[in-house]
Scaffold this motif. Structure first.
Motif, mmCIF file in Angstrom:
data_model
loop_
_atom_site.group_PDB
_atom_site.id
_atom_site.type_symbol
_atom_site.label_atom_id
_atom_site.label_comp_id
_atom_site.label_asym_id
_atom_site.label_seq_id
_atom_site.Cartn_x
_atom_site.Cartn_y
_atom_site.Cartn_z
ATOM 1 N N GLN A 50 2.889 -4.615 -0.379
ATOM 2 C CA GLN A 50 2.734 -3.829 0.846
ATOM 3 C C GLN A 50 2.537 -4.704 2.082
ATOM 4 O O GLN A 50 2.439 -4.198 3.198
ATOM 5 N N TYR A 251 -4.628 2.461 -1.099
ATOM 6 C CA TYR A 251 -3.243 2.859 -1.378
ATOM 7 C C TYR A 251 -3.120 3.428 -2.787
ATOM 8 O O TYR A 251 -2.496 4.483 -2.999
ATOM 9 N N SER A 254 -4.646 6.878 -3.156
ATOM 10 C CA SER A 254 -4.105 7.936 -2.301
ATOM 11 C C SER A 254 -2.627 8.224 -2.547
ATOM 12 O O SER A 254 -2.075 9.169 -1.969
ATOM 13 N N HIS A 255 -1.966 7.430 -3.384
ATOM 14 C CA HIS A 255 -0.550 7.636 -3.674
ATOM 15 C C HIS A 255 -0.374 7.951 -5.160
ATOM 16 O O HIS A 255 -1.054 7.368 -6.011
ATOM 17 N N ASP A 256 0.543 8.875 -5.450
ATOM 18 C CA ASP A 256 0.783 9.211 -6.851
ATOM 19 C C ASP A 256 1.455 8.040 -7.560
ATOM 20 O O ASP A 256 2.030 7.145 -6.933
ATOM 21 N N THR A 259 5.171 7.048 -6.921
ATOM 22 C CA THR A 259 5.393 6.355 -5.650
ATOM 23 C C THR A 259 4.999 4.890 -5.762
ATOM 24 O O THR A 259 5.712 4.002 -5.276
ATOM 25 N N VAL A 260 3.859 4.630 -6.396
ATOM 26 C CA VAL A 260 3.399 3.255 -6.565
ATOM 27 C C VAL A 260 4.401 2.466 -7.401
ATOM 28 O O VAL A 260 4.798 1.351 -7.043
#
Length: 339
Positions: A50, A251, A254-256, A259-260
């Motif tokens: 990221q 991150y 908070s992200h499914d 997505t990761v």
């Protein structure tokens, strides 16, 4: 003999590190991960992918080493500046005279699982007749935890031996082929084996309940640890590293999982994407929300290490010097936002 061989290995690494430093005056900060694709260490890869290190003005390289014991040797020799590995090494190394401290905790639980073959009867290591226990490597955190679980199951050290089998595909092959009677590993390997009905669980340290039941309390595990002298000499860099990891933790929480996983290097999930997504989605709540050390964590880790290693004496260990929270936001302040 193990101590002598380790000293030789550290000396060799130190020689190479000195040569590299001579050639590169602008060397980056190197963080060594004890198994790059393990879900428990995923914050390091997220911080890199990221761009959080770069955004904070840091030149950081993230490299992999399958076993935490080898990574700590690299740290002691000065070949790397930090290790993404288990906090228990900070206590173990202090008992050997090294000043190492964790600067941020990444998970609330160890994330490790003790497995045996699917068709093998018995509820614990003694009941299944375990004589060969698979670990990542000798001196690794899976070594520490396996010996403790064996002790709790009523096995004496003379009744079993530890077999280094690495992780991932090599661990799976060792278990399937019967080279080990049981072994400790983490996700995504655990989920891959369970989905293929190739293993069953003896002890599960992927949840707070399972951890406390097996280990007697909170057992802080995945962390970023460094030599205290380097931390003291580079406070701004350490603060930046901690901030980058806090952003990565935010991150991940908070992200499914899908997505990761889509943001990871393809090689991480090649051939087992579905298992990786499944395992990550289940584990996401166990990433630390704030990077802090649980109140009773160090004492629990110390008790486990003392139970298996008489050289780790409580009176000789200063737990307050095995971790620091001075680079974390003050309590009550939100961690930095990630994307």
């Amino acid at each position: 003999m193990r101590t002598f061989m380790r000293s030789l290995r550290i000396a060799a690494v130190l020689w190479l590190a000195l040569g590299a430093a001579w050639c590169r005056a602008d060397s980056p900060i190197v963080l060594m991960v004890g198994g790059m694709n393990k879900i428990i260490y995923l914050p390091a890869i997220v911080a890199q992918r990221q761009g959080y290190f770069r955004k904070l003005g840091l030149h950081v390289e993230v490299v992999s080493e399958p076993a935490g014991s080898n990574a700590e040797d690299e740290l002691i020799a000065g070949a790397v500046q930090g290790v993404v590995g288990f906090y228990d090494h900070c206590i173990d190394l202090q008992s050997k005279g090294y000043a190492i401290e964790s600067v941020i905790q990444l998970t609330r639980v160890p994330g490790e699982v003790e497995l045996t073959q699917a068709g093998r009867a018995g509820a614990d290591l003694r009941a299944i007749g375990a004589r060969r226990l698979g670990v990542t490597d000798i001196g690794s955190s899976t070594d520490f935890l396996s010996r403790y679980l064996a002790l709790r199951a009523g096995l004496q050290p003379s009744q079993y031996r530890l077999v280094p089998v690495d992780a991932g595909d090599r661990f799976m092959e060792a278990l399937r082929a019967g080279h080990i009677d049981a072994g400790m590993t983490t996700d995504p390997t655990v989920t891959r084996l369970l989905d293929a009905q190739g293993a069953r669980i003896l002890v599960d340290l992927r949840s707070v309940r399972g951890m406390r039941s097996a280990l007697g309390g909170d057992y802080p595990a995945s962390s970023v640890y460094m030599q205290r002298a380097w931390v003291d000499a580079h406070p701004s860099q350490v603060r930046g590293i901690v901030q980058a990891f806090l952003m990565a933790l935010r991150y991940l929480r908070s992200h499914d999982a899908a997505t990761v996983v889509a943001s990871l290097p393809p090689a991480f999930v090649e051939g087992h994407r579905a298992a990786y997504v499944k395992a990550l989605q289940a584990f996401r709540p166990e990433y630390s929300p704030d990077g802090r050390m649980p109140a009773d964590g160090p004492t629990t880790v110390l008790a486990v290490l003392q139970a298996i290693n008489p050289d780790v004496r409580g009176g000789d260990i200063d737990l307050s010097r095995t971790y620091t929270e001075k680079f974390l936001p003050r309590r009550g302040l939100a961690p930095p936002a990630g994307r």
